[in-house]
Design a protein around this motif. Structure first.
Motif, PDB file in Angstrom:
ATOM      1  N   UNK A   1     -45.678   3.156  46.189  1.00 36.47           N
ATOM      2  CA  UNK A   1     -44.876   3.562  47.344  1.00 36.47           C
ATOM      3  C   UNK A   1     -45.567   4.686  48.110  1.00 36.47           C
ATOM      4  N   UNK A   2     -45.537   4.599  49.439  1.00 38.83           N
ATOM      5  CA  UNK A   2     -46.125   5.635  50.286  1.00 38.83           C
ATOM      6  C   UNK A   2     -45.164   6.817  50.444  1.00 38.83           C
ATOM      7  N   UNK A   3     -45.690   8.057  50.614  1.00 41.21           N
ATOM      8  CA  UNK A   3     -47.113   8.425  50.613  1.00 41.21           C
ATOM      9  C   UNK A   3     -47.665   8.450  49.189  1.00 41.21           C
ATOM     10  N   UNK A   4     -48.724   7.704  48.988  1.00 47.60           N
ATOM     11  CA  UNK A   4     -49.262   7.505  47.648  1.00 47.60           C
ATOM     12  C   UNK A   4     -49.794   8.803  47.045  1.00 47.60           C
TER      13      UNK A   4
ATOM     14  N   UNK B   1     -40.075   1.024  37.612  1.00 51.63           N
ATOM     15  CA  UNK B   1     -40.690  -0.287  37.821  1.00 51.63           C
ATOM     16  C   UNK B   1     -39.590  -1.235  38.301  1.00 51.63           C
ATOM     17  N   UNK B   2     -38.986  -0.857  39.419  1.00 54.08           N
ATOM     18  CA  UNK B   2     -37.832  -1.591  39.923  1.00 54.08           C
ATOM     19  C   UNK B   2     -38.107  -3.058  40.209  1.00 54.08           C
ATOM     20  N   UNK B   3     -39.268  -3.354  40.773  1.00 49.92           N
ATOM     21  CA  UNK B   3     -39.594  -4.740  41.087  1.00 49.92           C
ATOM     22  C   UNK B   3     -39.859  -5.546  39.816  1.00 49.92           C
TER      23      UNK B   3
ATOM     24  N   UNK C   1     -35.631  -2.530  44.275  1.00 47.72           N
ATOM     25  CA  UNK C   1     -36.871  -3.167  43.830  1.00 47.72           C
ATOM     26  C   UNK C   1     -38.127  -2.464  44.340  1.00 47.72           C
ATOM     27  N   UNK C   2     -38.275  -1.184  43.993  1.00 48.22           N
ATOM     28  CA  UNK C   2     -39.421  -0.382  44.415  1.00 48.22           C
ATOM     29  C   UNK C   2     -40.207   0.044  43.193  1.00 48.22           C
TER      30      UNK C   2
ATOM     31  N   UNK D   1     -44.782   7.507  39.139  1.00 47.06           N
ATOM     32  CA  UNK D   1     -43.622   7.894  38.349  1.00 47.06           C
ATOM     33  C   UNK D   1     -43.538   7.076  37.070  1.00 47.06           C
ATOM     34  N   UNK D   2     -43.788   5.764  37.177  1.00 46.06           N
ATOM     35  CA  UNK D   2     -43.743   4.900  36.003  1.00 46.06           C
ATOM     36  C   UNK D   2     -44.875   5.242  35.030  1.00 46.06           C
ATOM     37  N   UNK D   3     -46.081   5.435  35.584  1.00 43.34           N
ATOM     38  CA  UNK D   3     -47.221   5.755  34.735  1.00 43.34           C
ATOM     39  C   UNK D   3     -47.051   7.069  34.010  1.00 43.34           C
ATOM     40  N   UNK D   4     -46.391   8.013  34.658  1.00 41.08           N
ATOM     41  CA  UNK D   4     -46.233   9.305  34.005  1.00 41.08           C
ATOM     42  C   UNK D   4     -45.249   9.230  32.848  1.00 41.08           C
ATOM     43  N   UNK D   5     -44.338   8.245  32.871  1.00 40.84           N
ATOM     44  CA  UNK D   5     -43.444   8.085  31.732  1.00 40.84           C
ATOM     45  C   UNK D   5     -44.230   7.638  30.493  1.00 40.84           C
TER      46      UNK D   5
END
Length: 243
Positions: free
Chosen positions: A146-149, A60-62, A69-70, A75-79
């Motif tokens: 982030x793409x490709x989603x 959750x860089x942003x 800041x990406x 990836x975040x949700x899977x954590x």
């Protein structure tokens, strides 16, 4: 607070690349958890949870105003998913370890008995992976992931199913991780998460080793059962510390 912020934002600089120590340490915990999982140790679950919480702040860089800041929502949700499923796995493995311990004093603290999934369970895994990816892709796109989603969605669903399979003791869960790594490496490189991409490459090789280790354990257990010997009492069963 300044010390906490300094530790939180600490970076490792390699050439013109800047890596957050949180990303490196979080992946280190993930590797330790994978090693514990291969050896069927309960401590694999809490160690993995620590790594998940660290990596949540990285992807959750942003949100956390990191140098990269990406937001990789998959990836975040899977954590977050890892933490929830890991609690389930932790409980399941502890129950199994206690059962094995009660049945055989020579169980060596192992917490799961690897076995192959049934064909129905395999079909479920494949359908859930494909359908889940298709369902999550437009949701993640609407949230500006982030793409490709679709790759982010694939990684999320694969990670969910692999972690669930590990909790159930299915040998195939290692192969799901391989499928996740194949998609995850190019996505992470493109998004600038080089430490995680490198760890994914390493994980890919590691998960193949884990697959053959669990396959061998399952085959040996079946042979011992046919011989009338407890699998847990096998002299070749993994040994080590107990969580």
């Amino acid at each position: 607070m300044d010390l906490i912020h300094a530790l939180f934002d600490a970076q490792l600089t390699i050439g013109d690349q800047h890596l957050l120590w949180r990303e490196i340490v979080g992946n280190g915990f993930g590797l330790a958890s994978a090693l514990g999982g291969m050896r069927r140790k309960i401590w694999a679950w809490p160690v993995g949870i620590v790594g998940n919480l660290l990596l949540l702040t990285v992807f959750l860089g942003a949100v956390f105003a990191t140098p990269n800041p990406v937001n990789l929502l998959g990836q975040a949700g899977r954590q977050v998913m890892f933490v929830v499923v890991s609690v389930y796995g932790w409980v399941q493995w502890r129950r199994t370890r206690d059962r094995l311990g009660d049945a055989d004093a020579d169980s060596h603290g192992v917490a799961v008995e690897p076995r192959w999934a049934s064909w129905r369970q395999r079909v479920f895994l494949v359908v859930a992976l494909v359908a889940g990816t298709a369902l999550l892709t437009p949701i993640f796109r609407a949230l500006e992931s982030y793409e490709p989603v679709w790759a982010d969605a694939w990684i999320f669903m694969g990670s969910l199913l692999a972690t669930y399979g590990m909790a159930k003791g299915w040998v195939e869960f290692w192969l799901i991780w391989v499928a996740v790594d194949i998609v995850g490496v190019p996505l992470l490189i493109d998004a600038g998460f080089y430490a995680s991409a490198f760890m994914y490459v390493f994980y890919g090789a590691f998960t193949l080793v884990g697959f053959f280790v669990w396959w061998r354990i399952d085959r040996r257990s079946k042979a011992l059962l046919l011989a009338g010997t407890s699998p847990a009492a096998s002299p070749t069963a993994p040994s080590g510390g107990q969580a």
